[in-house]
Design a protein around this motif. Sequence first.
Motif, PDB file in Angstrom:
ATOM      1  N   LYS A 139       9.210  -2.639 -10.914  1.00 55.73           N
ATOM      2  CA  LYS A 139      10.478  -1.913 -10.780  1.00 55.73           C
ATOM      3  C   LYS A 139      10.580  -1.232  -9.415  1.00 55.73           C
ATOM      4  O   LYS A 139      11.632  -1.286  -8.755  1.00 55.73           O
ATOM      5  CB  LYS A 139      10.611  -0.871 -11.888  1.00 55.73           C
ATOM      6  N   THR A 140       9.489  -0.623  -8.969  1.00 52.96           N
ATOM      7  CA  THR A 140       9.506   0.045  -7.662  1.00 52.96           C
ATOM      8  C   THR A 140       9.797  -0.953  -6.545  1.00 52.96           C
ATOM      9  O   THR A 140      10.672  -0.718  -5.688  1.00 52.96           O
ATOM     10  CB  THR A 140       8.161   0.735  -7.410  1.00 52.96           C
ATOM     11  N   LEU A 141       9.081  -2.048  -6.534  1.00 57.06           N
ATOM     12  CA  LEU A 141       9.262  -3.048  -5.479  1.00 57.06           C
ATOM     13  C   LEU A 141      10.634  -3.701  -5.567  1.00 57.06           C
ATOM     14  O   LEU A 141      11.261  -3.988  -4.530  1.00 57.06           O
ATOM     15  CB  LEU A 141       8.150  -4.099  -5.546  1.00 57.06           C
ATOM     16  N   TYR A 142      11.127  -3.943  -6.784  1.00 55.69           N
ATOM     17  CA  TYR A 142      12.452  -4.545  -6.911  1.00 55.69           C
ATOM     18  C   TYR A 142      13.518  -3.612  -6.328  1.00 55.69           C
ATOM     19  O   TYR A 142      14.427  -4.066  -5.617  1.00 55.69           O
ATOM     20  CB  TYR A 142      12.776  -4.852  -8.373  1.00 55.69           C
ATOM     21  N   ALA A 159      -2.921  -4.347 -21.985  1.00 59.00           N
ATOM     22  CA  ALA A 159      -1.743  -3.503 -22.157  1.00 59.00           C
ATOM     23  C   ALA A 159      -1.592  -2.527 -20.994  1.00 59.00           C
ATOM     24  O   ALA A 159      -0.484  -2.290 -20.495  1.00 59.00           O
ATOM     25  CB  ALA A 159      -1.828  -2.751 -23.481  1.00 59.00           C
ATOM     26  N   GLU A 160      -2.727  -1.935 -20.555  1.00 62.26           N
ATOM     27  CA  GLU A 160      -2.668  -1.001 -19.432  1.00 62.26           C
ATOM     28  C   GLU A 160      -2.285  -1.728 -18.142  1.00 62.26           C
ATOM     29  O   GLU A 160      -1.484  -1.221 -17.339  1.00 62.26           O
ATOM     30  CB  GLU A 160      -4.022  -0.313 -19.264  1.00 62.26           C
ATOM     31  N   LEU A 161      -2.844  -2.929 -17.945  1.00 64.78           N
ATOM     32  CA  LEU A 161      -2.468  -3.723 -16.769  1.00 64.78           C
ATOM     33  C   LEU A 161      -0.979  -4.033 -16.790  1.00 64.78           C
ATOM     34  O   LEU A 161      -0.283  -3.870 -15.773  1.00 64.78           O
ATOM     35  CB  LEU A 161      -3.272  -5.022 -16.727  1.00 64.78           C
ATOM     36  N   ALA A 162      -0.468  -4.471 -17.924  1.00 64.58           N
ATOM     37  CA  ALA A 162       0.957  -4.813 -18.030  1.00 64.58           C
ATOM     38  C   ALA A 162       1.827  -3.599 -17.731  1.00 64.58           C
ATOM     39  O   ALA A 162       2.876  -3.715 -17.075  1.00 64.58           O
ATOM     40  CB  ALA A 162       1.250  -5.354 -19.423  1.00 64.58           C
ATOM     41  N   LYS A 163       1.393  -2.418 -18.188  1.00 65.18           N
ATOM     42  CA  LYS A 163       2.153  -1.191 -17.943  1.00 65.18           C
ATOM     43  C   LYS A 163       2.226  -0.880 -16.453  1.00 65.18           C
ATOM     44  O   LYS A 163       3.291  -0.558 -15.910  1.00 65.18           O
ATOM     45  CB  LYS A 163       1.502  -0.037 -18.705  1.00 65.18           C
ATOM     46  N   ARG A 164       1.088  -0.987 -15.770  1.00 62.50           N
ATOM     47  CA  ARG A 164       1.077  -0.677 -14.338  1.00 62.50           C
ATOM     48  C   ARG A 164       1.847  -1.713 -13.523  1.00 62.50           C
ATOM     49  O   ARG A 164       2.545  -1.371 -12.560  1.00 62.50           O
ATOM     50  CB  ARG A 164      -0.373  -0.578 -13.847  1.00 62.50           C
ATOM     51  N   VAL A 165       1.705  -2.975 -13.901  1.00 63.30           N
ATOM     52  CA  VAL A 165       2.444  -4.028 -13.188  1.00 63.30           C
ATOM     53  C   VAL A 165       3.937  -3.848 -13.380  1.00 63.30           C
ATOM     54  O   VAL A 165       4.730  -3.989 -12.435  1.00 63.30           O
ATOM     55  CB  VAL A 165       1.980  -5.424 -13.667  1.00 63.30           C
ATOM     56  N   ALA A 166       4.364  -3.512 -14.583  1.00 69.00           N
ATOM     57  CA  ALA A 166       5.798  -3.322 -14.849  1.00 69.00           C
ATOM     58  C   ALA A 166       6.356  -2.175 -14.015  1.00 69.00           C
ATOM     59  O   ALA A 166       7.471  -2.264 -13.472  1.00 69.00           O
ATOM     60  CB  ALA A 166       6.023  -3.072 -16.341  1.00 69.00           C
ATOM     61  N   ALA A 167       5.604  -1.084 -13.906  1.00 69.52           N
ATOM     62  CA  ALA A 167       6.067   0.048 -13.100  1.00 69.52           C
ATOM     63  C   ALA A 167       6.184  -0.343 -11.628  1.00 69.52           C
ATOM     64  O   ALA A 167       7.171  -0.005 -10.950  1.00 69.52           O
ATOM     65  CB  ALA A 167       5.113   1.230 -13.273  1.00 69.52           C
ATOM     66  N   ASP A 212       0.827  -1.206   0.000  1.00 64.13           N
ATOM     67  CA  ASP A 212       0.000   0.000   0.000  1.00 64.13           C
ATOM     68  C   ASP A 212       0.863   1.259   0.000  1.00 64.13           C
ATOM     69  O   ASP A 212       0.544   2.248  -0.690  1.00 64.13           O
ATOM     70  CB  ASP A 212      -0.926   0.007   1.212  1.00 64.13           C
ATOM     71  N   SER A 213       1.942   1.243   0.761  1.00 66.02           N
ATOM     72  CA  SER A 213       2.776   2.451   0.867  1.00 66.02           C
ATOM     73  C   SER A 213       3.593   2.695  -0.399  1.00 66.02           C
ATOM     74  O   SER A 213       3.924   3.848  -0.705  1.00 66.02           O
ATOM     75  CB  SER A 213       3.713   2.340   2.070  1.00 66.02           C
ATOM     76  N   LEU A 214       3.889   1.638  -1.140  1.00 65.31           N
ATOM     77  CA  LEU A 214       4.755   1.780  -2.311  1.00 65.31           C
ATOM     78  C   LEU A 214       3.979   1.923  -3.614  1.00 65.31           C
ATOM     79  O   LEU A 214       4.474   2.529  -4.568  1.00 65.31           O
ATOM     80  CB  LEU A 214       5.691   0.569  -2.416  1.00 65.31           C
ATOM     81  N   ALA A 215       2.793   1.332  -3.676  1.00 67.83           N
ATOM     82  CA  ALA A 215       2.065   1.283  -4.946  1.00 67.83           C
ATOM     83  C   ALA A 215       1.118   2.460  -5.161  1.00 67.83           C
ATOM     84  O   ALA A 215       0.601   2.624  -6.274  1.00 67.83           O
ATOM     85  CB  ALA A 215       1.293  -0.034  -5.042  1.00 67.83           C
TER      86      ALA A 215
END
Length: 538
Positions: A373-376, A362-370, A316-319
Amino acid sequence: VDWYPWGGEALARARAENKPILLSIGYAACHWCHVMAHESFEDEATARLMNEHFVNVKVDREERPDIDGIYMQAVQAMTGHGGWPMTVMLTPELVPFFGGTYFPPVDGRGMPSFTRVLTVLAGAWQNKQDQIGRTVASMRELYAVASEAARPTGALTPAVLERAYRQLARNYDEEHGGFGGAPKFPQAMALDFLLRYWSRTGTEHALLMARDSYLHMIRGGIYDQLGGGFHRYTVDAVWLVPHFEKMLYDNALLARLGTHLWQATGDGEIRRSVEETIEWVAREMTSPEGGFYSSLDADSEGHEGKFYLWSRDELDSLAGDDAELLGRYWDVSAGGNFEGANILHVPHAPSLAARRAGISEAELAKRVAAARKTLYDVRARRVWPGRDEKVLAGWNGLMLRTIAEGARIFGRDDWRDLALKNGEMLFHQMVRDGRVMRTRTAGQTRLAGYLEDHAAVGLGALALYELTFDRAWLDGARALAAAVVAWFWSEETGVFFDTAHDHETLVTRPRDVTDNAVPSGSSLAAELLVRIGELVQD
């Protein structure tokens, strides 16, 4: 504990003092090996008992698969199962008379404590040599029978392949993919067989089993949803809770399978997993000189899997605004799915997740990819699991082949560069006088290579030739194929052995034809010879 390496000094002491050898076999990423070392080997009273009554020898199974294979055969015969850490008692002539795996520090859960085992065995060595002698005789007979069974029988026909397909189909888990129940292993070679069986026969169910098993895995906890790459296996039947170590060989075999599945299906989700896995190897598992490291541990900060776990509050704090979407996508809850925390996994196909969220794939994939990267980036600031920086020739050959094929199939110049650097390292640093050495650590190459090393590096060189059409790689593959025949083939029995003719004399000469965690040396050698023979019409 006074540990000795495998070799003459330990054997000489055992014979001089008439003591049995306590052989402990493990590997760097093994969780229970670390547990037993901490509980027992680091305990002063246990160490005194070991030093007084035994000559203690420790072996890394990844460096010495010959020793591991020989004594695993004995432990399985004695106990009905095997695993690591493996504890084996040997006579000074190296014949086993007792074996087991993990032993706890105190009696419990139906297992005797390690100190109880040591005390009983020390007493038996002093007072019950007749019983030990009978066990030794049965072990010698076991090895003799296994050696005789190495002789080839039968013919390889399409009917053999059909029987194999039908057996796999009977054991297939229709709901979750893979084969059998818990614990569940990827079984990459079986899935590769199914893909090839589909290509040969057109049997659509074979392709379905291979594809769906792979998709279940890359959506599960066995796959690192942030960093790419596969863990070794799951303790459950649904691919959720992994044993968290990451092994180079698993990722070589599974990424190659994924590459071929993409060729067969064009599935973008499969392609993404292959790209993430090879990028994980390049980012986290590659030495400055181009060798691929062996493994990452399961543990960090003394807890298995801690590096990979997330709480709902952290997400929740990161996403931010996407927290609810990503919580559903990765199935992150306040209660968690593993010891109060969350192993990220994808419970539904991305197409279904996108429809439920009311957005495009495509929009889901874009948000998941972002978010990935943040979580990694946040995870990278945690205490990392230990990394075993051994460079093993056979495992490097498997990964080299995967990356070279991926570079060719996906048109990736960066992977091409990575494969070429690894191939050059192998042939410059680990091939000597036409033969492959087993291991390289901290700039030092040592230990004669096994059948799997020669054949896997040869197949890696062949993949580099198919990528570059540089004749030097074909010549390298042919030279190693010749070494396979010269040093490992037995004309007398008509089989390959896993150790060379000039290898040290052990209680038996090992030969395992069965694909297990990695393909057997025999199957790799057969494939290398068939492929070169077809290519050069020899």
